[in-house]
Design a protein around this motif. Structure first.
Motif, mmCIF file in Angstrom:
data_model
loop_
_atom_site.group_PDB
_atom_site.id
_atom_site.type_symbol
_atom_site.label_atom_id
_atom_site.label_comp_id
_atom_site.label_asym_id
_atom_site.label_seq_id
_atom_site.Cartn_x
_atom_site.Cartn_y
_atom_site.Cartn_z
ATOM 1 N N PRO A 46 37.726 48.983 37.787
ATOM 2 C CA PRO A 46 38.520 48.504 36.652
ATOM 3 C C PRO A 46 38.147 47.092 36.209
ATOM 4 N N LEU A 47 37.758 46.245 37.184
ATOM 5 C CA LEU A 47 37.345 44.887 36.852
ATOM 6 C C LEU A 47 36.014 44.877 36.116
ATOM 7 N N LEU A 48 35.050 45.668 36.612
ATOM 8 C CA LEU A 48 33.721 45.692 36.014
ATOM 9 C C LEU A 48 33.735 46.293 34.610
ATOM 10 N N TYR A 49 34.603 47.272 34.394
ATOM 11 C CA TYR A 49 34.596 47.997 33.124
ATOM 12 C C TYR A 49 35.819 47.689 32.272
ATOM 13 N N ARG A 50 36.407 46.506 32.461
ATOM 14 C CA ARG A 50 37.619 46.164 31.716
ATOM 15 C C ARG A 50 37.334 45.939 30.232
ATOM 16 N N GLN A 51 36.070 45.603 29.910
ATOM 17 C CA GLN A 51 35.676 45.399 28.522
ATOM 18 C C GLN A 51 34.587 46.406 28.149
ATOM 19 N N PRO A 52 34.670 47.000 26.943
ATOM 20 C CA PRO A 52 33.612 47.925 26.510
ATOM 21 C C PRO A 52 32.257 47.222 26.480
#
Length: 220
Positions: A46-52
């Motif tokens: 979730p941290l790594l992919y929190r932004q598109p």
């Protein structure tokens, strides 16, 4: 996927000089401990992919295999499996996939889902219709017992995907039985006939040929 959005990483390729040290260590950590899998699922990803993210296609294609290479493969190694399911059968296959992996306690690090368009021309087409591909990245032992265990759950997943009108990816370990191969690739006989026509002495061979070629293609 094509987009008009601004790229979030300007580089068009990964640097050839990149040193990969934390990625293999992280993979080993996730494979070694159940708590690490939960940390990855609920915190790291979730941290790594929190932004598109928007990357150049060649940037995505230029990852180095060293990113996943363990320090030693003597007793354990990592493998891939891929199963192709018709779009309409996605919901039916997912619980079957989870059941087999859990039943056999497969050490799964990742399951990716990708979309594949139909290929109606290839004799060994793994996607004769529009499909979703389930790509499984896992760790297994290298001894014979571990290999047999992998063959067992792999064949069960092949049965599950065949029941849904799908198929599996050929280049990985040849765990499928010859009967399963024939069911997944019904035009295989035409393929082997062409092989026999252009390579009658069977100069080009592999584990695939040794297991699945019919007698005439083996020169018998």
């Amino acid at each position: 996927m094509t987009t008009d959005n601004t790229v979030t990483v300007a580089s068009r390729l990964h640097s050839a000089d990149t040193r990969y040290w934390w990625q293999p260590a992280l993979a080993d950590f996730v494979a070694d401990y159940a708590v690490a899998k939960r940390l990855r699922q609920h915190w790291l990803d979730p941290l790594l992919y929190r932004q598109p993210a928007v990357h150049w296609r060649n940037y995505e294609a230029s990852y180095d295999v060293r990113e996943l290479e363990p320090a030693d493969r003597t007793q354990q190694t990592y493998g891939l499996r891929e199963y192709f399911v018709p779009v309409s059968k996605f919901d039916a296959f997912v619980p079957q996939l989870a059941s087999v992996l859990q039943q056999h306690n497969v050490n799964v690090l990742n399951v990716s889902v990708r979309h594949a368009l139909p290929d109606k021309g290839s004799l060994l087409a793994w996607a004769p219709q529009e499909t979703f591909a389930f790509v499984i990245y896992y760790r297994q032992g290298t001894d014979e017992q571990a290999k047999q265990h992998t063959d067992i759950w792999s064949q069960q997943l092949i049965e599950a995907v065949l029941a849904q009108g799908g198929s599996y990816y050929l280049p990985y370990q040849p765990s499928a039985s010859p009967a399963q191969f024939q069911r997944a690739y019904p035009r295989a006989a035409e393929f082997f006939q062409l092989k026999q026509q252009y390579d009658p002495q069977n100069r080009f061979s592999s584990q695939f040929w040794a297991k699945y070629q019919p007698p005439f293609a083996a020169g018998v």
